[in-house]
Design a protein around this motif. Structure first.
Motif, mmCIF file in Angstrom:
data_model
loop_
_atom_site.group_PDB
_atom_site.id
_atom_site.type_symbol
_atom_site.label_atom_id
_atom_site.label_comp_id
_atom_site.label_asym_id
_atom_site.label_seq_id
_atom_site.Cartn_x
_atom_site.Cartn_y
_atom_site.Cartn_z
ATOM 1 N N GLY A 1 -72.030 77.868 -55.424
ATOM 2 C CA GLY A 1 -71.511 78.911 -55.179
ATOM 3 C C GLY A 1 -70.228 79.388 -53.956
ATOM 4 N N CYS A 2 -69.010 80.133 -54.266
ATOM 5 C CA CYS A 2 -68.793 80.773 -53.397
ATOM 6 C C CYS A 2 -69.268 81.070 -51.860
ATOM 7 C CB CYS A 2 -67.977 81.732 -53.652
ATOM 8 S SG CYS A 2 -66.463 81.116 -54.942
ATOM 9 N N GLU A 3 -70.050 81.193 -52.295
ATOM 10 C CA GLU A 3 -71.030 81.962 -50.648
ATOM 11 C C GLU A 3 -71.310 80.372 -49.815
ATOM 12 O OE1 GLU A 3 -74.204 84.187 -49.072
ATOM 13 O OE2 GLU A 3 -73.890 84.537 -50.615
ATOM 14 N N LYS A 4 -72.125 79.674 -50.554
ATOM 15 C CA LYS A 4 -72.401 78.770 -49.817
ATOM 16 C C LYS A 4 -71.019 77.199 -49.107
ATOM 17 C CE LYS A 4 -74.793 74.603 -49.092
ATOM 18 N NZ LYS A 4 -74.994 74.076 -47.811
ATOM 19 N N ALA A 5 -69.994 77.207 -50.640
ATOM 20 C CA ALA A 5 -68.460 76.886 -50.386
ATOM 21 C C ALA A 5 -68.014 76.929 -49.205
ATOM 22 C CB ALA A 5 -67.667 76.816 -51.602
ATOM 23 N N LYS A 6 -68.276 78.994 -48.636
ATOM 24 C CA LYS A 6 -67.294 78.994 -48.099
ATOM 25 C C LYS A 6 -67.708 79.142 -46.813
ATOM 26 C CE LYS A 6 -63.864 81.999 -50.709
ATOM 27 N NZ LYS A 6 -64.035 83.265 -50.506
ATOM 28 N N LYS A 7 -69.047 78.753 -46.489
ATOM 29 C CA LYS A 7 -69.433 78.498 -45.029
ATOM 30 C C LYS A 7 -70.035 77.185 -44.981
ATOM 31 C CE LYS A 7 -74.707 78.166 -45.598
ATOM 32 N NZ LYS A 7 -75.384 77.154 -44.869
ATOM 33 N N GLU B 1 -66.373 69.641 -55.800
ATOM 34 C CA GLU B 1 -67.077 70.008 -57.673
ATOM 35 C C GLU B 1 -66.366 71.609 -57.354
ATOM 36 O OE1 GLU B 1 -70.011 70.332 -60.888
ATOM 37 O OE2 GLU B 1 -70.671 68.566 -59.364
ATOM 38 N N HIS B 2 -66.855 72.318 -56.906
ATOM 39 C CA HIS B 2 -66.323 73.675 -56.565
ATOM 40 C C HIS B 2 -65.415 73.607 -56.922
ATOM 41 C CE1 HIS B 2 -67.241 78.146 -56.549
ATOM 42 N NE2 HIS B 2 -66.625 78.166 -55.297
ATOM 43 N N MET B 3 -64.568 73.238 -55.460
ATOM 44 C CA MET B 3 -63.597 73.461 -55.501
ATOM 45 C C MET B 3 -62.509 72.845 -56.700
ATOM 46 S SD MET B 3 -62.830 72.912 -51.220
ATOM 47 C CE MET B 3 -63.756 71.662 -50.902
ATOM 48 N N GLU B 4 -63.079 72.556 -57.524
ATOM 49 C CA GLU B 4 -61.818 71.724 -58.375
ATOM 50 C C GLU B 4 -62.525 72.433 -59.598
ATOM 51 O OE1 GLU B 4 -63.856 68.340 -59.690
ATOM 52 O OE2 GLU B 4 -63.248 67.038 -58.128
ATOM 53 N N ASN B 5 -63.318 74.031 -59.761
ATOM 54 C CA ASN B 5 -63.227 74.652 -61.033
ATOM 55 C C ASN B 5 -63.324 75.735 -59.936
ATOM 56 O OD1 ASN B 5 -63.996 73.069 -62.957
ATOM 57 N ND2 ASN B 5 -65.733 72.870 -61.662
ATOM 58 N N CYS B 6 -62.703 76.353 -57.972
ATOM 59 C CA CYS B 6 -62.683 77.460 -58.371
ATOM 60 C C CYS B 6 -61.163 77.936 -56.875
ATOM 61 C CB CYS B 6 -64.021 77.779 -56.878
ATOM 62 S SG CYS B 6 -64.001 79.903 -56.231
ATOM 63 N N PRO B 7 -59.972 77.710 -56.860
ATOM 64 C CA PRO B 7 -58.905 78.522 -57.527
ATOM 65 C C PRO B 7 -58.860 79.095 -55.585
ATOM 66 C CG PRO B 7 -58.747 79.327 -58.789
ATOM 67 C CD PRO B 7 -59.994 78.862 -59.184
ATOM 68 N N ASP B 8 -59.355 80.204 -55.494
ATOM 69 C CA ASP B 8 -59.979 81.244 -54.471
ATOM 70 C C ASP B 8 -60.943 79.734 -52.841
ATOM 71 O OD1 ASP B 8 -59.273 83.428 -55.024
ATOM 72 O OD2 ASP B 8 -61.078 84.828 -55.342
ATOM 73 N N CYS B 9 -61.404 78.454 -53.677
ATOM 74 C CA CYS B 9 -61.969 78.333 -52.436
ATOM 75 C C CYS B 9 -61.610 77.099 -51.755
ATOM 76 C CB CYS B 9 -63.902 77.866 -53.088
ATOM 77 S SG CYS B 9 -65.090 79.256 -53.355
#
Length: 79
Positions: free
Chosen positions: A5-11, A31-39
């Motif tokens: 998730g975003c929290e884990k990716a940003k951390k 993989e998360h960043m491929e689906n999350c424009p903010d991250c």
């Protein structure tokens, strides 16, 4: 590890940028960043900052500035 998730990716973004994560964690974040424009945007900012810092560390001061600083330091040491 499963879905990231975003929290884990940003951390873990800093470690991700420096290739300090195990391959599974890095794959989850990628993989998360491929689906999350903010991250993905945060990652791009991190890449730009990392490259800017790297370039700044490679720059050297002009010779006349170095000499001026050395003269000032020597002058201060005498007092």
């Amino acid at each position: 590890m499963g879905d990231c998730g975003c929290e884990k990716a940003k951390k873990d973004l800093e470690e991700y940028l420096h290739n300090e994560l195990c391959s599974e964690e890095a794959a989850d974040i990628r993989e998360h960043m491929e689906n999350c424009p903010d991250c993905a945007d945060e990652h791009r900012v991190g890449v730009v900052l990392t490259e800017a810092v790297k370039r700044a560390c490679e720059e050297t001061a002009p010779e006349d500035l170095k000499q001026e600083v050395l003269l000032k330091l020597r002058s201060m040491q005498k007092h």
